[in-house]
Design a protein around this motif. Structure first.
Motif, PDB file in Angstrom:
ATOM      1  N   LEU A  19       0.845  -1.180   0.000  1.00 57.98           N
ATOM      2  CA  LEU A  19       0.000   0.000   0.000  1.00 57.98           C
ATOM      3  C   LEU A  19       0.890   1.241   0.000  1.00 57.98           C
ATOM      4  N   PHE A  20       0.628   2.160  -0.914  1.00 61.99           N
ATOM      5  CA  PHE A  20       1.374   3.400  -1.035  1.00 61.99           C
ATOM      6  C   PHE A  20       0.417   4.564  -0.821  1.00 61.99           C
ATOM      7  N   ALA A  21       0.959   5.702  -0.380  1.00 59.69           N
ATOM      8  CA  ALA A  21       0.139   6.898  -0.171  1.00 59.69           C
ATOM      9  C   ALA A  21       0.785   8.072  -0.886  1.00 59.69           C
ATOM     10  N   VAL A  22      -0.003   8.787  -1.671  1.00 63.44           N
ATOM     11  CA  VAL A  22       0.470  10.017  -2.305  1.00 63.44           C
ATOM     12  C   VAL A  22      -0.398  11.154  -1.792  1.00 63.44           C
ATOM     13  N   GLU A  23       0.198  12.337  -1.667  1.00 58.64           N
ATOM     14  CA  GLU A  23      -0.537  13.474  -1.126  1.00 58.64           C
ATOM     15  C   GLU A  23      -1.769  13.757  -1.980  1.00 58.64           C
ATOM     16  N   ILE A 137       1.987   1.813   5.380  1.00 57.15           N
ATOM     17  CA  ILE A 137       1.743   2.505   4.122  1.00 57.15           C
ATOM     18  C   ILE A 137       3.044   3.190   3.736  1.00 57.15           C
ATOM     19  N   ILE A 138       3.532   2.915   2.541  1.00 51.63           N
ATOM     20  CA  ILE A 138       4.769   3.524   2.065  1.00 51.63           C
ATOM     21  C   ILE A 138       4.428   4.877   1.436  1.00 51.63           C
ATOM     22  N   ILE A 139       5.157   5.910   1.841  1.00 53.50           N
ATOM     23  CA  ILE A 139       4.950   7.247   1.285  1.00 53.50           C
ATOM     24  C   ILE A 139       6.150   7.555   0.393  1.00 53.50           C
ATOM     25  N   PRO A 140       5.974   7.412  -0.926  1.00 50.16           N
ATOM     26  CA  PRO A 140       7.109   7.653  -1.831  1.00 50.16           C
ATOM     27  C   PRO A 140       7.447   9.134  -1.909  1.00 50.16           C
ATOM     28  N   ASP A 141       8.714   9.428  -2.116  1.00 43.74           N
ATOM     29  CA  ASP A 141       9.170  10.806  -2.303  1.00 43.74           C
ATOM     30  C   ASP A 141       9.114  11.086  -3.799  1.00 43.74           C
ATOM     31  N   MET A 142       7.989  11.600  -4.250  1.00 44.27           N
ATOM     32  CA  MET A 142       7.754  11.754  -5.687  1.00 44.27           C
ATOM     33  C   MET A 142       8.778  12.679  -6.341  1.00 44.27           C
ATOM     34  N   GLU A 143       9.194  13.736  -5.658  1.00 41.20           N
ATOM     35  CA  GLU A 143      10.171  14.645  -6.257  1.00 41.20           C
ATOM     36  C   GLU A 143      11.493  13.927  -6.507  1.00 41.20           C
ATOM     37  N   LYS A 144      11.978  13.175  -5.519  1.00 41.92           N
ATOM     38  CA  LYS A 144      13.253  12.470  -5.709  1.00 41.92           C
ATOM     39  C   LYS A 144      13.123  11.412  -6.790  1.00 41.92           C
TER      40      LYS A 144
END
Length: 165
Positions: A19-23, A137-144
Motif C-alpha cells: 500500500l502506497f500513499a500520495v498526497e 503505508i509507504i509514502i514515496p518521495d515523488m520529487e526524488k
C-alpha cells in the motif's frame, strides 16, 4: 508531538501487494487505463505518454523504481494524474496504480523515517512509512523519484552514484 499536529491527507494506491500513499492535494484526477503511446528509447520508468484532455502527459511506473514485477493491466488498473515538482517546476504526470483505494488521513505522528536496512526499496525514494489499521503505508518521495538522473532507472542511478563516490 501535540494532538493537533499535522495530518497528511493521502490517496492510497496498491502496487503489487504493498500500500502506497500520495498526497491527495497533488492528485488532479484518476483515470481508467487509456491508450499509452510508447516512447522509443525512453527509460523504462517513464516509458509512455498519455493524452489527458488534449494535454500530453508522461506516464510513470513506480513499480520500476521499486524493483517490482510489472503485470499486465487489469480491470483495477488506474492512472493517477498528479502534480509533481521537477527541478522546482510544477509538472503534471501520470502514475500507474494496480488499484486505487481511498483517501485517508495519516497522522504525522504515525509517520516514521524509512529504515536504511531491511527494506526492499531504495530508502532515498521513500519519504516515510505510515501506519494504518495495523499495517504499513509507504509514502514515496515523488520529487526524488522524478528527479533521478540518467533515465530514471535503478541501474542508471546506481551506477551514477558509484561513479560520483
Amino acid at each position: 508531538m501535540s494532538e493537533n499536529q499535522d495530518v497528511m491527507t493521502a490517496l492510497t494506491i496498491r502496487l503489487e501487494d504493498e500500500l502506497f500513499a500520495v498526497e491527495a492535494s497533488r492528485v488532479r484526477e484518476i483515470l481508467d487505463l487509456v491508450p499509452i503511446t510508447e516512447v522509443p528509447s525512453a527509460p523504462s520508468f517513464v516509458g509512455g505518454l498519455i493524452n489527458v484532455r488534449g494535454r500530453v502527459v508522461p506516464l510513470a511506473d513506480l513499480r520500476v523504481m521499486f524493483g517490482m514485477e510489472r503485470p499486465e493491466p487489469d480491470e483495477d488498473t488506474r492512472i493517477v494524474v498528479m502534480e509533481v515538482d521537477i527541478d522546482g517546476e510544477p509538472t503534471i504526470a501520470g502514475i500507474l496504480a494496480d488499484k486505487v483505494h481511498d483517501v485517508t488521513d495519516i497522522e504525522a505522528a504515525s509517520i516514521e523515517e524509512a529504515p536504511k536496512v531491511g527494506m526492499r526499496w531504495r530508502p532515498e525514494f521513500v519519504k516515510g512509512i505510515g501506519k494504518r489499521n495495523g499495517g504499513f503505508i509507504i509514502i514515496p518521495d515523488m520529487e526524488k523519484i522524478f528527479e533521478t538522473p540518467a533515465g530514471r532507472s535503478q541501474a542508471g542511478a546506481a551506477s551514477e552514484e558509484r561513479a560520483a563516490s
